[in-house]
Design a protein around this motif. Structure first.
Motif, mmCIF file in Angstrom:
data_model
loop_
_atom_site.group_PDB
_atom_site.id
_atom_site.type_symbol
_atom_site.label_atom_id
_atom_site.label_comp_id
_atom_site.label_asym_id
_atom_site.label_seq_id
_atom_site.Cartn_x
_atom_site.Cartn_y
_atom_site.Cartn_z
ATOM 1 N N CYS A 77 7.255 14.652 -34.931
ATOM 2 C CA CYS A 77 6.866 13.877 -33.954
ATOM 3 C C CYS A 77 6.873 13.984 -32.613
ATOM 4 N N LEU A 78 8.123 14.597 -32.105
ATOM 5 C CA LEU A 78 8.331 14.930 -30.821
ATOM 6 C C LEU A 78 7.121 15.718 -30.291
ATOM 7 N N ASP A 79 6.895 16.763 -30.949
ATOM 8 C CA ASP A 79 5.885 17.851 -30.593
ATOM 9 C C ASP A 79 4.504 17.280 -30.493
ATOM 10 N N ASN A 80 4.185 16.179 -31.185
ATOM 11 C CA ASN A 80 2.779 15.598 -31.503
ATOM 12 C C ASN A 80 2.528 14.135 -30.683
ATOM 13 N N GLY A 81 3.464 13.844 -29.809
ATOM 14 C CA GLY A 81 3.345 12.716 -29.151
ATOM 15 C C GLY A 81 3.560 11.327 -30.123
ATOM 16 N N HIS A 126 16.608 11.656 -31.607
ATOM 17 C CA HIS A 126 15.488 10.813 -32.185
ATOM 18 C C HIS A 126 15.528 10.660 -33.547
ATOM 19 N N VAL A 127 16.237 11.273 -34.394
ATOM 20 C CA VAL A 127 16.262 11.637 -35.965
ATOM 21 C C VAL A 127 16.462 10.421 -36.673
ATOM 22 N N SER A 128 17.482 9.516 -36.263
ATOM 23 C CA SER A 128 17.840 8.305 -37.362
ATOM 24 C C SER A 128 16.803 7.388 -37.374
#
Ligand code: DC
Length: 230
Positions: free
Chosen positions: A45-49, A103-105
Motif C-alpha cells: 500500500c505504501l509503495d503503490n500510493g 501504518h499496519v493496524s
C-alpha cells in the motif's frame, strides 16, 4: 512422533517471533510469522500510493488489487530463518521499519485483508507440523491447535526491546515514539471488529516481562513436549 499445530499469539513486540522461530527450528517444524504478511500488504500500500494524504487507506482500491499481492517465505541461508517476499522480492528488512509499523493496524483491520490472509495461513498449516505466531492464530486461524500460547509483557518493556532491535540494525529509533506506537497498536488490535486480539480460552498465558530468552525457550519446549505426549 505426533505432529501438531502450535499457535502463539500476543501483543506486539513481546518476543513471540523469537520463541516461535527457535522452537520451530529445534523441532523441525515450519515457522510462519503472520504479522509479516500484514506488514507486506501494508508495504504494498505504501509503495503503490494507497494511503491518501490524510493517512486514510483507499480500501476500495486495495480490495480490487488484493489478488495481485502474493506473499511467500524464502529461507535465508545466512540467518537460517525465513524471509518475507512480496511478489517475489525479498522485503524482510523493509517490512520492519517504523513507517510500516505506523501504518499496519488499519490495514490489518480490513475484513477482506484478513479473510485473504487467514485463508493462506490455513492452507500453510493443512499438514500440521507448523508454528505460527500472530494475534488471532489460536482464536481464528487454528482454533483446534493442540498447543496455544498467549504471550504478554508490559508496554514499556516491549518498547525497549523494539528500540534495542532497531538500534542493533543501525536504524533510527526514538523510545517515546516506539512506546506510543506499541500502545496505539495494542488498542487497535484489541478493539477492532474483526478478530480482535484476545486470549483463546484454552491458551496458556506467558508473561515474559522478566524472563530471559533462554528461560522462555525452555518453558515453550516443555509445553511442546507435554502437548505431543497426550
Ligand atoms: O506481530 P507484528 O507486530 O509484526 O504484527 C504487525 C501488525 O499486524 C500488528 O499491528 C497486528 C497485525 N496482525 C494481525 O492483525 N493479525 C495477525 N495474525 C498478526 C498480526
Amino acid at each position: 512422533m505426533k505432529r501438531i499445530t502450535i499457535a502463539i499469539d500476543g501483543f506486539s513486540s513481546c518476543g513471540k517471533s523469537t520463541m516461535a522461530k527457535d522452537l520451530a527450528r529445534e523441532i523441525g517444524y515450519i515457522y510462519i510469522d503472520s504479522g509479516a504478511m500484514y506488514r507486506a500488504v501494508t508495504l504494498y500500500c505504501l509503495d503503490n500510493g494507497l494511503f491518501r494524504a490524510d493517512g486514510q487507506i483507499d480500501a476500495d482500491r486495495l480490495e480490487r488489487e488484493m489478488g495481485r499481492i502474493r506473499i511467500s517465505f524464502r529461507l535465508n541461508p545466512a540467518t537460517g530463518r525465513p524471509d518475507t517476499c512480496l511478489n517475489g522480492t525479498d522485503v524482510e528488512e523493509r517490512i520492519r521499519t517504523m513507517e510500516v509499523s505506523a501504518h499496519v493496524s488499519p490495514v490489518a483491520a480490513l475484513p477482506f485483508v484478513r479473510q485473504a490472509l487467514v485463508a493462506q495461513q490455513q492452507e500453510m498449516g493443512r499438514e500440521k507440523g507448523i508454528v505460527m505466531d500472530g494475534r488471532d492464530i489460536g482464536t481464528t486461524v487454528f482454533p483446534d491447535a493442540e498447543l496455544k500460547v498467549f504471550v504478554t509483557a508490559s508496554p514499556e518493556i516491549r518498547a525497549q526491546r523494539r528500540y534495542d532491535e532497531l538500534k542493533a540494525k543501525g536504524q533510527e529509533a526514538d523510545y517515546a515514539d516506539i512506546l506510543q506506537n506499541v500502545k496505539q497498536r495494542d488498542y487497535i488490535d484489541q478493539h477492532r471488529e474483526v478478530s480482535p486480539l484476545r486470549r483463546a480460552d484454552d491458551a496458556l498465558l506467558l508473561d515474559n516481562s522478566h524472563l530471559s530468552i533462554a528461560e522462555q525457550k525452555a518453558w515453550l519446549m516443555e509445553q511442546y513436549k507435554k502437548a505431543v505426549s497426550v
